[in-house]
Design a protein around this motif. Structure first.
Motif, PDB file in Angstrom:
ATOM      1  N   ASP A   1       3.085  21.096  -7.495  1.00 41.77           N
ATOM      2  CA  ASP A   1       3.815  21.894  -7.995  1.00 41.77           C
ATOM      3  C   ASP A   1       5.327  21.721  -7.369  1.00 41.77           C
ATOM      4  OD1 ASP A   1       2.472  23.594  -9.773  1.00 41.77           O
ATOM      5  OD2 ASP A   1       1.728  24.460  -7.833  1.00 41.77           O
ATOM      6  N   VAL A   2       5.308  20.783  -6.100  1.00 41.98           N
ATOM      7  CA  VAL A   2       6.511  20.138  -5.506  1.00 41.98           C
ATOM      8  C   VAL A   2       7.295  19.411  -6.313  1.00 41.98           C
ATOM      9  CG1 VAL A   2       7.416  19.185  -3.463  1.00 41.98           C
ATOM     10  CG2 VAL A   2       5.404  20.788  -3.058  1.00 41.98           C
ATOM     11  N   VAL A   3       8.648  19.926  -6.309  1.00 34.24           N
ATOM     12  CA  VAL A   3       9.738  19.340  -7.176  1.00 34.24           C
ATOM     13  C   VAL A   3      10.933  18.454  -6.327  1.00 34.24           C
ATOM     14  CG1 VAL A   3       9.502  20.408  -9.350  1.00 34.24           C
ATOM     15  CG2 VAL A   3      11.196  20.994  -7.594  1.00 34.24           C
ATOM     16  N   ARG A   4      10.808  18.884  -5.013  1.00 36.27           N
ATOM     17  CA  ARG A   4      11.904  18.344  -3.875  1.00 36.27           C
ATOM     18  C   ARG A   4      11.374  18.424  -2.793  1.00 36.27           C
ATOM     19  NH1 ARG A   4      16.588  16.214  -3.736  1.00 36.27           N
ATOM     20  NH2 ARG A   4      17.983  16.720  -2.009  1.00 36.27           N
ATOM     21  N   THR A   5      11.525  17.428  -1.919  1.00 35.68           N
ATOM     22  CA  THR A   5      11.262  17.584  -0.283  1.00 35.68           C
ATOM     23  C   THR A   5      12.674  16.935   0.240  1.00 35.68           C
ATOM     24  OG1 THR A   5      10.504  15.016  -0.216  1.00 35.68           O
ATOM     25  CG2 THR A   5       8.787  16.980  -0.831  1.00 35.68           C
ATOM     26  N   ARG A   6      12.787  17.611   1.464  1.00 34.66           N
ATOM     27  CA  ARG A   6      13.883  17.085   2.388  1.00 34.66           C
ATOM     28  C   ARG A   6      13.326  16.947   3.638  1.00 34.66           C
ATOM     29  NH1 ARG A   6      15.051  21.503  -0.318  1.00 34.66           N
ATOM     30  NH2 ARG A   6      16.495  21.377  -1.699  1.00 34.66           N
ATOM     31  N   MET A   7      13.345  15.439   4.084  1.00 34.78           N
ATOM     32  CA  MET A   7      12.642  15.150   5.247  1.00 34.78           C
ATOM     33  C   MET A   7      13.839  14.921   6.581  1.00 34.78           C
ATOM     34  SD  MET A   7       9.932  12.682   3.683  1.00 34.78           S
ATOM     35  CE  MET A   7      11.036  12.095   2.197  1.00 34.78           C
ATOM     36  N   PHE A   8      13.772  15.302   7.556  1.00 35.22           N
ATOM     37  CA  PHE A   8      14.668  15.304   8.657  1.00 35.22           C
ATOM     38  C   PHE A   8      13.890  14.914   9.742  1.00 35.22           C
ATOM     39  CE2 PHE A   8      15.597  19.282   6.206  1.00 35.22           C
ATOM     40  CZ  PHE A   8      16.959  18.931   5.983  1.00 35.22           C
ATOM     41  N   VAL A   9      14.451  13.401  10.190  1.00 29.11           N
ATOM     42  CA  VAL A   9      13.644  12.720  11.176  1.00 29.11           C
ATOM     43  C   VAL A   9      14.779  12.427  12.241  1.00 29.11           C
ATOM     44  CG1 VAL A   9      12.139  11.529   9.667  1.00 29.11           C
ATOM     45  CG2 VAL A   9      14.335  10.480  10.091  1.00 29.11           C
ATOM     46  N   THR A  10      14.028  12.297  13.578  1.00 31.22           N
ATOM     47  CA  THR A  10      15.152  11.993  14.740  1.00 31.22           C
ATOM     48  C   THR A  10      15.253  10.636  14.922  1.00 31.22           C
ATOM     49  OG1 THR A  10      13.050  12.141  16.157  1.00 31.22           O
ATOM     50  CG2 THR A  10      14.492  14.344  15.814  1.00 31.22           C
ATOM     51  N   ASP A  11      14.402   9.793  14.082  1.00 28.93           N
ATOM     52  CA  ASP A  11      14.666   8.433  14.138  1.00 28.93           C
ATOM     53  C   ASP A  11      14.460   7.663  12.821  1.00 28.93           C
ATOM     54  OD1 ASP A  11      14.626   5.427  14.671  1.00 28.93           O
ATOM     55  OD2 ASP A  11      13.304   5.612  16.528  1.00 28.93           O
ATOM     56  N   ALA A  12      15.372   7.139  12.219  1.00 28.95           N
ATOM     57  CA  ALA A  12      15.190   6.682  10.930  1.00 28.95           C
ATOM     58  C   ALA A  12      14.330   5.462  10.857  1.00 28.95           C
ATOM     59  CB  ALA A  12      16.816   6.426  10.356  1.00 28.95           C
ATOM     60  N   ASP A  13      14.206   4.963  12.007  1.00 25.75           N
ATOM     61  CA  ASP A  13      13.306   3.738  11.919  1.00 25.75           C
ATOM     62  C   ASP A  13      11.901   4.103  11.785  1.00 25.75           C
ATOM     63  OD1 ASP A  13      15.157   2.063  12.589  1.00 25.75           O
ATOM     64  OD2 ASP A  13      14.989   1.843  14.711  1.00 25.75           O
ATOM     65  N   ASP A  14      11.551   5.408  11.773  1.00 22.05           N
ATOM     66  CA  ASP A  14      10.260   6.053  11.518  1.00 22.05           C
ATOM     67  C   ASP A  14      10.121   6.193   9.923  1.00 22.05           C
ATOM     68  OD1 ASP A  14       9.504   5.886  14.099  1.00 22.05           O
ATOM     69  OD2 ASP A  14      10.079   8.222  14.435  1.00 22.05           O
ATOM     70  N   TRP A  15      10.947   5.644   8.980  1.00 19.43           N
ATOM     71  CA  TRP A  15      11.073   5.958   7.797  1.00 19.43           C
ATOM     72  C   TRP A  15       9.498   5.321   7.103  1.00 19.43           C
ATOM     73  CZ3 TRP A  15      10.411   2.540   3.823  1.00 19.43           C
ATOM     74  CH2 TRP A  15      10.692   1.157   4.086  1.00 19.43           C
ATOM     75  N   GLU A  16       9.016   4.408   7.547  1.00 21.06           N
ATOM     76  CA  GLU A  16       7.831   3.833   6.815  1.00 21.06           C
ATOM     77  C   GLU A  16       6.769   4.885   7.182  1.00 21.06           C
ATOM     78  OE1 GLU A  16       7.350  -0.649   6.242  1.00 21.06           O
ATOM     79  OE2 GLU A  16       8.502  -0.622   7.887  1.00 21.06           O
ATOM     80  N   GLN A  17       6.531   5.055   8.470  1.00 22.11           N
ATOM     81  CA  GLN A  17       5.459   6.064   8.849  1.00 22.11           C
ATOM     82  C   GLN A  17       5.588   7.515   7.918  1.00 22.11           C
ATOM     83  OE1 GLN A  17       4.239   6.374  13.020  1.00 22.11           O
ATOM     84  NE2 GLN A  17       5.851   4.983  13.255  1.00 22.11           N
ATOM     85  N   VAL A  18       6.933   8.103   7.867  1.00 18.84           N
ATOM     86  CA  VAL A  18       6.939   9.137   7.387  1.00 18.84           C
ATOM     87  C   VAL A  18       6.854   8.847   5.941  1.00 18.84           C
ATOM     88  CG1 VAL A  18       8.638  10.992   7.010  1.00 18.84           C
ATOM     89  CG2 VAL A  18       8.471  10.001   9.215  1.00 18.84           C
ATOM     90  N   GLY A  19       7.200   7.866   5.465  1.00 24.49           N
ATOM     91  CA  GLY A  19       7.193   7.813   3.805  1.00 24.49           C
ATOM     92  C   GLY A  19       5.557   7.776   3.466  1.00 24.49           C
ATOM     93  N   LYS A  20       4.831   6.830   4.526  1.00 27.44           N
ATOM     94  CA  LYS A  20       3.377   6.744   4.034  1.00 27.44           C
ATOM     95  C   LYS A  20       2.581   8.045   4.029  1.00 27.44           C
ATOM     96  CE  LYS A  20      -0.581   4.401   5.934  1.00 27.44           C
ATOM     97  NZ  LYS A  20      -1.534   4.142   6.789  1.00 27.44           N
ATOM     98  N   ALA A  21       2.952   8.857   4.905  1.00 22.73           N
ATOM     99  CA  ALA A  21       2.385  10.090   4.784  1.00 22.73           C
ATOM    100  C   ALA A  21       2.880  10.985   3.676  1.00 22.73           C
ATOM    101  CB  ALA A  21       2.689  11.089   6.158  1.00 22.73           C
ATOM    102  N   HIS A  22       3.867  11.047   3.644  1.00 19.64           N
ATOM    103  CA  HIS A  22       4.557  11.666   2.236  1.00 19.64           C
ATOM    104  C   HIS A  22       3.929  11.131   0.886  1.00 19.64           C
ATOM    105  CE1 HIS A  22       7.793  12.411  -0.862  1.00 19.64           C
ATOM    106  NE2 HIS A  22       7.994  13.511  -0.125  1.00 19.64           N
TER     107      HIS A  22
END
Length: 132
Positions: free
Chosen positions: A71-92
């Motif tokens: 049912d999720v239509v929007r997520t907002r992800m706050f990361v302390t290191d933008a270089d982690d985007w691939e790891q965060v994106g993979k889990a997402h």
């Protein structure tokens, strides 16, 4: 419309004055969620592991509000290191797959606890009559 509040029971909700999630009608809003266990302890893990835990915590709040990750239509992800985007994106991606909500990821200077590297909030819309 009736307001349904979901509490996780951590001390922070009462101290700060918020709910883990709030459902109003068909809409569910999940507050910024971090990689904590039931006692409030932060998961000691990398960005992927923390994000996976965050999304399990989000899913639990959604379930208590009568919703799901579907049912999720929007997520907002706050990361302390933008270089982690691939790891965060993979889990997402693993959590949402074909749901593919609108998503934003931004780097922030820090989160409440230095051990935290990601915080996520979500909005969901549950199927049903609009005035539910």
């Amino acid at each position: 419309m009736r307001r349904q509040r979901v509490q996780s029971g951590t001390e922070w909700e009462k101290r700060v004055g918020y709910s883990r999630a709030v459902r109003v009608g068909r809409r569910v809003f999940v507050a910024g969620t971090t990689a904590t266990d039931d006692s409030g302890a932060v998961l000691d893990g990398d960005a992927y592991e923390q994000t996976a835990r965050v999304l399990r915590n989000v899913e639990r709040a959604l379930t208590e509000a009568g919703a799901s990750l579907d049912d999720v239509v929007r997520t907002r992800m706050f990361v302390t290191d933008a270089d982690d985007w691939e790891q965060v994106g993979k889990a997402h991606e693993e959590a949402f797959g074909d749901v593919r909500p609108a998503a934003t990821m931004v780097e922030v200077s820090r989160l409440v606890d230095p051990a935290m590297c990601v915080e996520i909030e979500v909005d969901a819309v549950v199927d049903g009559p609009e005035d539910e």
